[in-house]
Each structure stands twice: as C-alpha cells, then as structure tokens.
Scaffold this motif. Structure first.
Motif, PDB file in Angstrom:
ATOM      1  N   ALA A 276      -7.746   7.501  -5.608  1.00  0.00           N
ATOM      2  CA  ALA A 276      -7.270   8.881  -5.697  1.00  0.00           C
ATOM      3  C   ALA A 276      -7.886   9.775  -4.624  1.00  0.00           C
ATOM      4  O   ALA A 276      -7.219  10.686  -4.115  1.00  0.00           O
ATOM      5  N   GLU A 277      -9.137   9.525  -4.275  1.00  0.00           N
ATOM      6  CA  GLU A 277      -9.826  10.374  -3.306  1.00  0.00           C
ATOM      7  C   GLU A 277      -9.153  10.370  -1.936  1.00  0.00           C
ATOM      8  O   GLU A 277      -9.214  11.352  -1.203  1.00  0.00           O
ATOM      9  N   VAL A 278      -8.521   9.250  -1.590  1.00  0.00           N
ATOM     10  CA  VAL A 278      -7.862   9.157  -0.286  1.00  0.00           C
ATOM     11  C   VAL A 278      -6.344   9.100  -0.398  1.00  0.00           C
ATOM     12  O   VAL A 278      -5.642   8.980   0.606  1.00  0.00           O
ATOM     13  N   GLY A 279      -5.816   9.154  -1.611  1.00  0.00           N
ATOM     14  CA  GLY A 279      -4.376   9.169  -1.810  1.00  0.00           C
ATOM     15  C   GLY A 279      -3.691   7.857  -1.497  1.00  0.00           C
ATOM     16  O   GLY A 279      -2.616   7.836  -0.900  1.00  0.00           O
ATOM     17  N   LEU A 280      -4.308   6.757  -1.928  1.00  0.00           N
ATOM     18  CA  LEU A 280      -3.757   5.440  -1.656  1.00  0.00           C
ATOM     19  C   LEU A 280      -3.671   4.636  -2.944  1.00  0.00           C
ATOM     20  O   LEU A 280      -4.585   4.657  -3.755  1.00  0.00           O
ATOM     21  N   VAL A 281      -2.563   3.934  -3.114  1.00  0.00           N
ATOM     22  CA  VAL A 281      -2.361   3.067  -4.265  1.00  0.00           C
ATOM     23  C   VAL A 281      -1.958   1.696  -3.733  1.00  0.00           C
ATOM     24  O   VAL A 281      -1.079   1.595  -2.874  1.00  0.00           O
TER      25      VAL A 281
ATOM     26  N   HIS B   8       0.826  16.146  -3.274  1.00  0.00           N
ATOM     27  CA  HIS B   8       0.847  15.580  -4.617  1.00  0.00           C
ATOM     28  C   HIS B   8      -0.495  14.976  -5.045  1.00  0.00           C
ATOM     29  O   HIS B   8      -0.589  14.366  -6.106  1.00  0.00           O
ATOM     30  N   LEU B   9      -1.524  15.137  -4.235  1.00  0.00           N
ATOM     31  CA  LEU B   9      -2.815  14.524  -4.559  1.00  0.00           C
ATOM     32  C   LEU B   9      -3.394  15.031  -5.875  1.00  0.00           C
ATOM     33  O   LEU B   9      -4.019  14.269  -6.604  1.00  0.00           O
ATOM     34  N   GLU B  10      -3.172  16.300  -6.188  1.00  0.00           N
ATOM     35  CA  GLU B  10      -3.698  16.840  -7.448  1.00  0.00           C
ATOM     36  C   GLU B  10      -2.896  16.359  -8.650  1.00  0.00           C
ATOM     37  O   GLU B  10      -3.344  16.473  -9.781  1.00  0.00           O
ATOM     38  N   ARG B  11      -1.713  15.798  -8.391  1.00  0.00           N
ATOM     39  CA  ARG B  11      -0.860  15.269  -9.461  1.00  0.00           C
ATOM     40  C   ARG B  11      -0.650  13.765  -9.294  1.00  0.00           C
ATOM     41  O   ARG B  11       0.406  13.228  -9.617  1.00  0.00           O
ATOM     42  N   ILE B  12      -1.676  13.091  -8.777  1.00  0.00           N
ATOM     43  CA  ILE B  12      -1.537  11.672  -8.457  1.00  0.00           C
ATOM     44  C   ILE B  12      -1.224  10.830  -9.694  1.00  0.00           C
ATOM     45  O   ILE B  12      -0.516   9.824  -9.601  1.00  0.00           O
ATOM     46  N   ASP B  13      -1.716  11.250 -10.862  1.00  0.00           N
ATOM     47  CA  ASP B  13      -1.426  10.487 -12.086  1.00  0.00           C
ATOM     48  C   ASP B  13       0.072  10.428 -12.361  1.00  0.00           C
ATOM     49  O   ASP B  13       0.596   9.399 -12.790  1.00  0.00           O
ATOM     50  N   GLY B  14       0.780  11.515 -12.092  1.00  0.00           N
ATOM     51  CA  GLY B  14       2.222  11.530 -12.280  1.00  0.00           C
ATOM     52  C   GLY B  14       2.935  10.631 -11.275  1.00  0.00           C
ATOM     53  O   GLY B  14       3.905   9.954 -11.609  1.00  0.00           O
ATOM     54  N   VAL B  15       2.426  10.612 -10.038  1.00  0.00           N
ATOM     55  CA  VAL B  15       3.007   9.739  -9.019  1.00  0.00           C
ATOM     56  C   VAL B  15       2.781   8.276  -9.405  1.00  0.00           C
ATOM     57  O   VAL B  15       3.690   7.447  -9.312  1.00  0.00           O
ATOM     58  N   VAL B  16       1.586   7.964  -9.882  1.00  0.00           N
ATOM     59  CA  VAL B  16       1.269   6.596 -10.310  1.00  0.00           C
ATOM     60  C   VAL B  16       2.187   6.175 -11.459  1.00  0.00           C
ATOM     61  O   VAL B  16       2.689   5.046 -11.482  1.00  0.00           O
ATOM     62  N   SER B  17       2.443   7.075 -12.384  1.00  0.00           N
ATOM     63  CA  SER B  17       3.368   6.775 -13.487  1.00  0.00           C
ATOM     64  C   SER B  17       4.761   6.458 -12.948  1.00  0.00           C
ATOM     65  O   SER B  17       5.422   5.531 -13.413  1.00  0.00           O
TER      66      SER B  17
ATOM     67  N   HIS C  43       0.872  -1.169   0.000  1.00  0.00           N
ATOM     68  CA  HIS C  43       0.000   0.000   0.000  1.00  0.00           C
ATOM     69  C   HIS C  43       0.909   1.218   0.000  1.00  0.00           C
ATOM     70  O   HIS C  43       1.823   1.306   0.835  1.00  0.00           O
ATOM     71  N   VAL C  44       0.668   2.135  -0.929  1.00  0.00           N
ATOM     72  CA  VAL C  44       1.495   3.329  -1.065  1.00  0.00           C
ATOM     73  C   VAL C  44       0.633   4.550  -0.744  1.00  0.00           C
ATOM     74  O   VAL C  44      -0.419   4.766  -1.353  1.00  0.00           O
ATOM     75  N   LEU C  45       1.080   5.324   0.233  1.00  0.00           N
ATOM     76  CA  LEU C  45       0.387   6.543   0.623  1.00  0.00           C
ATOM     77  C   LEU C  45       0.990   7.719  -0.143  1.00  0.00           C
ATOM     78  O   LEU C  45       2.208   7.902  -0.152  1.00  0.00           O
ATOM     79  N   ILE C  46       0.116   8.482  -0.785  1.00  0.00           N
ATOM     80  CA  ILE C  46       0.552   9.643  -1.568  1.00  0.00           C
ATOM     81  C   ILE C  46       0.527  10.880  -0.672  1.00  0.00           C
ATOM     82  O   ILE C  46      -0.433  11.109   0.072  1.00  0.00           O
ATOM     83  N   ALA C  47       1.577  11.685  -0.739  1.00  0.00           N
ATOM     84  CA  ALA C  47       1.658  12.911   0.060  1.00  0.00           C
ATOM     85  C   ALA C  47       0.538  13.871  -0.331  1.00  0.00           C
ATOM     86  O   ALA C  47       0.175  13.980  -1.512  1.00  0.00           O
ATOM     87  N   ASP C  48      -0.011  14.559   0.654  1.00  0.00           N
ATOM     88  CA  ASP C  48      -1.090  15.520   0.410  1.00  0.00           C
ATOM     89  C   ASP C  48      -0.708  16.535  -0.664  1.00  0.00           C
ATOM     90  O   ASP C  48      -1.538  16.934  -1.482  1.00  0.00           O
TER      91      ASP C  48
END
Length: 80
Positions: free
Chosen positions: A38-43, A15-24, A8-13
């Motif tokens: 995306a709504e909770v920033g978890l992958v 970067h939430l608006e740029r989550i697609d780039g983090v996922v890439s 489980h990967v937690l995305i920093a607050d």
C-alpha cells in the motif's frame, strides 16, 4: 484453457487512500494470491490470462504488467 500469470498492478496516486476498494475490485476481476504494498501503490497477484484485460478496467488501476522471470546461468569458466 487459459494459463495463470503473475502480474504487478500499479494503483493511481488519486486512489492510494482508497486502495482497499481498488483491491476489492481486483479480487472481483479475478486477481488472487495478492501481495499488497500500500505504501508504494503496488499489488502483485495471479490471474488467468483471459481475465487480464478486466484488471485494467478496475477504477483506480493505473497500469497492469506481466511479471518477468530473470535467470542467471550457473557459474562456470569464462566471463560472467
């Protein structure tokens, strides 16, 4: 040979608006079979154990945790 693990990967607050780039970036670091919340920033995804440290280096990643399996014993006599 390295074992596959679910993480489980937690995305920093920030970067939430740029989550697609983090996922890439996570995909490029070896994460596959992704589920993105995306709504909770978890992958969630699967990665080879030897590539785990690379996920933590992706810009926008706040934390990486191994998934844990919980097992409940079958019903039987005695307290549950």
């Amino acid at each position: 040979m390295s074992e596959d693990i679910t993480v489980h990967v937690l995305i920093a607050d920030s970067h939430l608006e740029r989550i697609d780039g983090v996922v890439s970036g996570l995909r490029a670091a070896g994460l596959r079979d992704l589920t993105v919340l995306a709504e909770v920033g978890l992958v969630q995804g699967v990665v080879r154990e030897d590539a785990l440290a690379g996920l933590e280096q992706v810009p926008g990643v706040s934390a990486v945790e191994r998934s844990r399996e919980v097992r409940v014993p079958p019903p039987g006599p005695g307290p549950q």
